[in-house]
Design an enzyme around this catalytic site. Structure first.
Site, PDB file in Angstrom:
ATOM      1  N   HIS A 249       4.760   8.376  -6.615  1.00  0.00           N
ATOM      2  CA  HIS A 249       5.235   9.127  -7.779  1.00  0.00           C
ATOM      3  C   HIS A 249       5.956   8.195  -8.756  1.00  0.00           C
ATOM      4  CE1 HIS A 249       4.880  12.234  -4.643  1.00  0.00           C
ATOM      5  NE2 HIS A 249       4.582  13.042  -5.642  1.00  0.00           N
ATOM      6  N   ASP A 319      -5.488  12.352  -5.214  1.00  0.00           N
ATOM      7  CA  ASP A 319      -4.129  12.848  -5.373  1.00  0.00           C
ATOM      8  C   ASP A 319      -3.924  13.090  -6.879  1.00  0.00           C
ATOM      9  OD1 ASP A 319      -1.507  13.576  -4.840  1.00  0.00           O
ATOM     10  OD2 ASP A 319      -1.089  11.828  -3.594  1.00  0.00           O
TER      11      ASP A 319
END
Length: 392
Positions: A249, A319
């Protein structure tokens, strides 16, 4: 895909020791071309076989995938390869994305639960010509989606410490039924990563165990339970996020070298994929000896590893391409989706509420120029339609 420590979620699968044969079969049943307004899409795997039984695969019945694909415009064919984030507090947004852009899937993230309650997903399903993939992250622990509606699910680490694989399978089946009743067709779980790190790390207690045999048994059990209930499981994050340095992230992270991953982190995939796992998520992971400084989710070498070394012919998905800096620091969303599909992804996922129009326009231009090969689109479309409709 959403930040660890929030309740938006990610994914996991079943079976024996790291060196034994293990069983997970997730074969979808045929789904109607358009679900009725009162009933969520019937896209679903048949119940997975138990670890003690030989794996079986029944031939799908229903329309030919080539015929379904031929009935779609070029833009709509590309739209089938997208899983688009929608506003969980506004069913109008989800209906419009499906009805107007004809996407193959939506992702319901965030903390709001309006879209998951009151049968509000029914008209979203009805807006799709073919059975729609409706995805959530519902792993348990820090990453779950319906805890406010249907109760808390323990983390993977806690489940492995307190429950048998059979109990986890039953828990997965119960959770899957609750998700299906709300209109969800695919759960981005279980996590197959190996980790003994602190609970709050990016993987941490989302991992069942640092032991490949234990992780295989428990991830497989949860996946089998989901499949039994009619919800598609997704194994993640190939080729292994558990021992990566950092959080994707926040930026691109590096795993141990490929040779080391093959001795440990990749063993759950080696055990589970041959037994019928329907889908695998690739992480934004730089793997020395494989990806050459690129994220696995956009690396052709990572998809070749999955297909050739591990024999996987199910759906490979990314993802989150729109909200994780491992990707967004390098690509805008349209180019990230293009890079992923060109590399070998069958489904490109983003969690934000970015409209799919600019992405589809970029993909159309790339296909026309040959930057996105037509055979790559056809291959991905075939896999996605098989997963969603049971076509042959």
């Amino acid at each position: 895909m959403t930040r660890a420590g929030t309740r938006a979620g990610l994914l996991s699968l079943t079976a024996g020791a790291a060196v034994c044969a293990v069983i997970v079969a997730a074969v979808q049943t045929p789904a109607p071309a358009r679900p009725p307004a009162e009933t969520p899409s019937a896209t679903a795997p048949r119940a997975a076989v138990s670890p003690e039984s030989p794996a079986t695969t029944e031939a799908p019945t229903g329309p030919a995938c080539a015929d379904l694909a031929a009935g779609l415009s070029e833009r709509d064919q590309l739209a089938q390869l997208l899983m688009v984030g929608v506003n969980p507090a506004d069913e109008t947004n989800a209906i419009e994305v499906v009805r107007d852009d004809h996407v193959g899937g939506i992702f319901v993230g965030g903390s709001a639960t309006r879209l998951l309650s009151g049968s509000r997903l029914n008209p979203v399903h009805a807006a799709s010509k073919h059975p729609l993939l409706v995805a959530v992250d519902d792993e348990g622990g820090r990453v779950q989606r319906i805890d406010d509606l249907d109760g808390d699910l323990p983390s993977a680490r806690e489940l492995a410490a307190t429950s048998t694989p059979e109990q986890v399978r039953a828990l997965g089946a119960d959770r899957g039924r609750k998700l299906k009743d709300r209109g969800v067709t695919i759960n981005l779980a279980p996590v197959a990563d190996l980790s003994d790190g602190p609970a709050g790390e990016v993987i941490g207690d989302r991992s069942y165990s640092p032991d490949p045999a234990v992780a295989t048994r428990y991830a497989g059990a949860f996946a089998d339970g989901l499949a039994e209930s009619g919800v598609l499981p997704v194994l993640k994050h190939f080729p292994g996020h558990g021992r990566a340095e950092g959080d994707s992230h926040e930026g691109l992270v590096r795993t141990p070298a490929l040779a080391e991953l093959k001795r440990s982190d990749l063993l759950p995939y080696a055990n589970l994929l041959p037994r019928g796992a329907p889908a695998v998520m690739l992480g934004h992971l730089d793997v020395p000896g494989l990806t050459r400084g690129e994220a696995a989710s956009v690396s052709p070498a990572a998809y070749r590893l999955l297909r050739e070394d591990y024999g996987f012919d199910g759906v490979a998905m990314t993802d989150d391409l729109g909200a994780m800096r491992a990707i967004t620091d390098r690509y805008g969303l349209p180019d990230a989706v293009l890079a992923a599909l060109t590399a070998g992804a069958d489904i490109a996922l983003w969690s934000g509420h970015d409209a799919p129009g600019p992405v589809l326009t970029r993909l159309q231009k790339a296909k026309a120029s040959g930057e996105l090969p037509a055979d790559r689109v056809a291959e991905a479309l075939d896999r996605v339609l098989r997963l969603r409709t049971g076509c042959r």
